[in-house]
Motif scaffolding. Structure first.
Motif: not given
Length: 175
Positions: A81, A114-117, A120, A128
């Motif tokens: 990622e 984003q958080s919990e993407a 991520e 962020r």
């Protein structure tokens, strides 16, 4: 004409490892003498390129086949990622349409930042939040800080492990 020897087996091994380095002929194309010479020339160019990847992380990122090899390695570490985000940011910077810029920015943010993407990337909370704020007036630079942090992480962490990996070591031996 002079007899043309078949490509060395190490070239065939390298071709197998990085299929994109040596292009397969189109279906129905007969490999003749000139094609064998071209394949040999491509192999020399490709093996030089493989060796250049260890010179710097930039050299690796400049090479399409280097990016592919690095991506394959990152998959084994479950961290592809980071590279996918970096590549998405590079593509994003080339976007000229304001409407496309905003929609691409939101998609990249939702997928990577984003958080919990779903995919991520490992960036700090402050970066962020800066990136989230940058989305309100999306410009080609809105991911610069997050992209730079991800690049640094890859360069300092994943890239040295890639250079020490068995797959890269095999490629350099064959080159």
């Amino acid at each position: 004409g002079p007899a043309i020897l078949p490509l060395p087996s190490r070239a065939k091994d390298l071709k197998t490892r990085l299929g994109i380095l040596l292009h397969k002929p189109e279906p129905g194309h007969r490999i003749g003498t000139s094609s064998k010479l071209q394949l040999g020339s491509r192999w020399r160019d490709s093996s030089r390129e493989v060796l250049e990847w260890r010179e710097s992380f930039d050299q690796l990122l400049k090479s399409k086949s280097g990016v592919t090899a690095f991506h394959t390695f990152l998959k084994t570490e479950f961290s592809e990622e980071n590279l996918d985000f970096w590549l998405a940011c590079e593509d994003f910077k080339k976007t000229r349409s304001k409407t496309k810029l905003a929609s691409k920015a939101n998609r990249i943010f939702e997928e990577f930042v984003q958080s919990e993407a779903p995919r991520e990337v490992n960036i700090d909370h402050e970066t962020r939040e800066i990136t989230r704020k940058n989305l309100s007036g999306a410009t080609s630079a809105c991911f610069n800080e997050a992209q730079a942090k991800t690049r640094t992480l890859m360069e300092k962490d994943s890239y040295p492990r890639f250079l020490k990996s068995a797959s890269y070591q095999d490629m350099t031996k064959q080159a």
